[in-house]
Design a protein around this motif. Structure first.
Motif, short mmCIF file in Angstrom:
data_model
loop_
_atom_site.label_atom_id
_atom_site.label_comp_id
_atom_site.label_asym_id
_atom_site.label_seq_id
_atom_site.Cartn_x
_atom_site.Cartn_y
_atom_site.Cartn_z
N GLN A 52 12.36 -7.19 -2.35
CA GLN A 52 12.15 -5.86 -1.76
C GLN A 52 11.50 -4.91 -2.75
N GLN A 53 10.46 -5.41 -3.41
CA GLN A 53 9.82 -4.59 -4.43
C GLN A 53 8.30 -4.60 -4.27
N ILE A 54 7.70 -3.53 -4.77
CA ILE A 54 6.25 -3.50 -4.86
C ILE A 54 5.90 -3.50 -6.35
N VAL A 55 5.02 -4.41 -6.70
CA VAL A 55 4.69 -4.57 -8.12
C VAL A 55 3.24 -4.15 -8.36
N ILE A 56 3.04 -3.25 -9.31
CA ILE A 56 1.68 -2.87 -9.70
C ILE A 56 1.50 -3.28 -11.16
N ASN A 57 0.47 -4.06 -11.42
CA ASN A 57 0.18 -4.47 -12.80
C ASN A 57 -1.10 -3.83 -13.28
N VAL A 58 -1.05 -3.26 -14.47
CA VAL A 58 -2.26 -2.73 -15.11
C VAL A 58 -2.43 -3.52 -16.41
N GLU A 59 -3.52 -4.27 -16.46
CA GLU A 59 -3.67 -5.22 -17.56
C GLU A 59 -5.02 -5.01 -18.23
N ASP A 60 -5.05 -5.07 -19.55
CA ASP A 60 -6.35 -4.97 -20.22
C ASP A 60 -6.52 -6.08 -21.24
N GLY A 105 -14.42 -4.75 -22.21
CA GLY A 105 -13.38 -5.71 -21.82
C GLY A 105 -13.13 -5.64 -20.33
N ILE A 106 -11.96 -6.11 -19.94
CA ILE A 106 -11.64 -6.11 -18.51
C ILE A 106 -10.37 -5.29 -18.27
N LEU A 107 -10.43 -4.41 -17.27
CA LEU A 107 -9.24 -3.68 -16.84
C LEU A 107 -8.88 -4.25 -15.47
N ARG A 108 -7.73 -4.93 -15.41
CA ARG A 108 -7.35 -5.61 -14.17
C ARG A 108 -6.18 -4.88 -13.53
N ILE A 109 -6.36 -4.47 -12.28
CA ILE A 109 -5.26 -3.77 -11.59
C ILE A 109 -4.90 -4.57 -10.34
N THR A 110 -3.65 -4.94 -10.25
CA THR A 110 -3.24 -5.73 -9.08
C THR A 110 -2.00 -5.10 -8.45
N SER A 111 -1.88 -5.30 -7.15
CA SER A 111 -0.64 -4.87 -6.48
C SER A 111 -0.15 -6.05 -5.65
N GLU A 112 1.14 -6.18 -5.57
CA GLU A 112 1.66 -7.23 -4.69
C GLU A 112 3.01 -6.82 -4.14
N CYS A 113 3.32 -7.41 -2.99
CA CYS A 113 4.58 -7.06 -2.35
C CYS A 113 5.53 -8.24 -2.52
N PHE A 141 1.02 -3.63 -18.35
CA PHE A 141 2.11 -2.78 -17.91
C PHE A 141 2.44 -3.16 -16.47
N SER A 142 3.72 -3.40 -16.19
CA SER A 142 4.14 -3.75 -14.83
C SER A 142 5.05 -2.65 -14.31
N ILE A 143 4.72 -2.18 -13.13
CA ILE A 143 5.57 -1.14 -12.52
C ILE A 143 6.19 -1.71 -11.25
N LEU A 144 7.49 -1.53 -11.11
CA LEU A 144 8.19 -1.99 -9.90
C LEU A 144 8.65 -0.78 -9.11
N PHE A 145 8.31 -0.74 -7.84
CA PHE A 145 8.82 0.33 -6.96
C PHE A 145 9.67 -0.33 -5.89
N PRO A 146 10.69 0.41 -5.43
CA PRO A 146 11.43 -0.15 -4.30
C PRO A 146 10.53 -0.18 -3.06
N ARG A 147 10.60 -1.26 -2.28
CA ARG A 147 9.74 -1.39 -1.11
C ARG A 147 10.28 -0.55 0.04
N LEU A 148 9.37 0.02 0.78
CA LEU A 148 9.80 0.82 1.93
C LEU A 148 10.40 -0.08 2.99
N GLY A 149 11.47 0.36 3.61
CA GLY A 149 12.14 -0.49 4.62
C GLY A 149 11.35 -0.58 5.91
N GLN A 167 0.79 -1.23 0.00
CA GLN A 167 0.00 0.00 0.00
C GLN A 167 0.83 1.28 0.00
N GLU A 168 1.85 1.30 0.82
CA GLU A 168 2.57 2.57 1.02
C GLU A 168 3.85 2.63 0.21
N ILE A 169 3.99 3.74 -0.52
CA ILE A 169 5.29 3.98 -1.16
C ILE A 169 5.60 5.48 -1.05
#
Ligand code: ADP
Ligand code: MG
Length: 444
Positions: free
Chosen positions: A371-379, A358-366, A436-444, A330-332
């Motif tokens: 040590q990454q946060i992944v957000i996927n935006v898929e259509d 169609g379908i717009l699928r948005i997922t987030s995972e840790c 589209f996959s976005i990777l953010f560094p995970r907060l420590g 959740q937090e970045i």
């Protein structure tokens, strides 16, 4: 009677003598024949053994003593040969085990084919890489060309190896048995039989799919960075004169002596100058020149806000939204305003790619491990052709009409993600959808 007796004795003596002579000559004949056939052959055999053992540098002596007859010598010779054979067999077995272990333990693919190109052997690495189910079944009818995405290219390569003897590190596009494409480097040489005729090929294949992906990503990042520098330079140069145009427009409109027509013309000039300013701002965003106000924020909330803004459009276009958020993701640390732009650009693209729903699928995972946060935006939209995939992040790349797109959305998105020390990548299947996959560094 006496004379008859004498005659019988005489006859018996003659028969006996004749018998002895016949027996003796039969024996002599047999001895000569035996000598000619068996002994001579044995002697030849012995001399062959001798020649083997005199050229052989093994320290085992060959029995050639005169005290022994040929049969004994042959016996010793056979014992020697049997020992040697046993030893050679054991050495061969040990060597076969050694090379088999090497063959099976190799991280690279090793294969052997026959003269027709049928694969006769493939190691474990090969079975894994080419996603072969049952290796024995596979080897029953697997041709060399089956390893290639383009079978004709495989055929040409086979002919080249057949003619050229050796191919070293040839780049090739391969495919697994489940049709997954792979990048490989192949080195192979031809095999000849005892008559010197072509008997197949043997070779090694190295999987360089990941390296190739990384190389492409780096090349793209470098290209985008140099475009960014250029864009930043141009944007700065244009920004000032635009400011002057807008300011002077205001001055003209403030002048009471100016008539209506001039006011309207000035409005048009200012409107166009503003749209230029928006483009310039996008370019500056892409080049990561504009300041970002970073703070700890809720990315799920940011996504939901943009979805709320686009709600009507999504409904009207019959697009179903699926969300699966991981509370640990959740937090970045982000610039909220810029992150809103990111999702606005991505969602708008998806909406435009699904004109009939169609379908717009948005997922987030840790991803704790990395040590990454992944957000996927898929259509489930139209998808992007493969040859366009590495161009989508370039500024002004668009496949849309003038009214629909400027080609700046994804370049701005790219710039913002870079500014957040993240990465964005795209995968797509034409006609099936885009992710589209976005990777953010995970907060420590
Ligand atoms: N979700 C998507 N589905 C299909 N194509 C896409 C998608 N997102 C981006 N594209 C392709 O990438 C191009 C560039 O996108 P973008 O930078 O946002 O510019 P624009 O939307 O203005 O064309 C688009 O023109 C389109 O061809
Ligand atoms: Mg767009």
């Amino acid at each position: 009677m006496d004379s008859l007796n004498l005659k019988i004795k005489e006859r018996t003596a003659w028969v006996f003598l004749f018998g002895v002579i016949s027996l003796f000559s039969l024996f002599a004949l047999f001895a000569v024949l035996f000598n000619r056939t068996v002994i001579q052959q044995l002697k030849r055999l012995l001399s062959t053994f001798r020649s083997i053992y005199t050229t052989d540098d093994s320290d085992q002596p060959f029995y050639s003593s005169n005290h022994y007859d040929e049969i004994d010598q042959i016996k010793y010779a056979f014992e020697n040969v049997a020992d040697d054979l046993r030893q050679a067999h054991e050495e061969l077995k040990a060597s076969e085990t050694k090379y088999r272990t090497l063959f099976e333990a190799s991280p690279d693919v090793i294969f052997v084919t026959d003269a027709s190109g049928r694969i006769t052997d493939l190691n474990n690495a090969g079975a894994r890489l080419f996603e072969v189910g049952n290796l024995n079944d596979y080897l029953k009818n697997a041709h060399f060309t089956r390893l290639f995405a383009d079978m004709d290219k495989g055929r040409t390569l086979f002919t080249t190896i057949e003619k050229k003897i050796l191919v070293s590190n040839a780049e090739c596009i391969l495919k697994t048995d489940k049709e997954k494409p792979l990048n490989g480097l192949i080195s192979a040489n031809r095999l000849l039989n005892e008559q010197g005729e072509f008997n197949g090929i043997e070779g090694v294949i190295r999987d360089v799919t990941e390296e190739e992906k990384l190389r492409k990503q780096m090349a793209q990042a470098e290209r985008l960075a140099s475009i960014g520098q250029l864009a930043a330079g141009v944007a700065h140069e244009i920004n000032n004169p635009l400011g002057v145009i807008l300011c002077h427009g205001d001055l003209i409109k403030k002048n009471r002596e100016v008539n209506q027509q001039i006011r309207e013309d000035t409005d048009i000039i200012q409107r166009h100058a503003y749209s230029c300013k928006t483009i310039v701002e996008s370019l500056l965003n892409f080049a990561r020149v504009s300041e970002a106000k970073m703070c700890r924020s809720d990315i799920h909330e940011c996504i939901n806000e943009i979805l709320a803004v686009l709600q009507n459009r999504l409904k009207k276009q019959n697009i179903e939204v699926e969300q699966r958020f991981d509370p640990n993701a959740q937090e970045i640390i982000m610039d909220e305003h810029k992150m809103e732009q990111v999702f606005m650009n991505l969602f708008l693209n998806s909406i435009q790619a699904m004109p009939t729903g169609g379908i717009l699928r948005i997922t987030s995972e840790c991803d704790k491990q990395n040590q990454q946060i992944v957000i996927n935006v898929e259509d489930t939209g139209c998808g992007i052709p493969e040859d366009k995939l590495d161009k989508v992040f370039e500024p002004f790349f668009t496949t849309k009409g003038r009214s629909e797109g400027t080609g700046l959305g994804l370049s701005v998105t790219y710039g913002i993600i870079q500014q957040h020390h993240g990465e964005i990548s795209v995968t797509s299947q034409l006609g099936a959808g885009t992710r589209f996959s976005i990777l953010f560094p995970r907060l420590g």
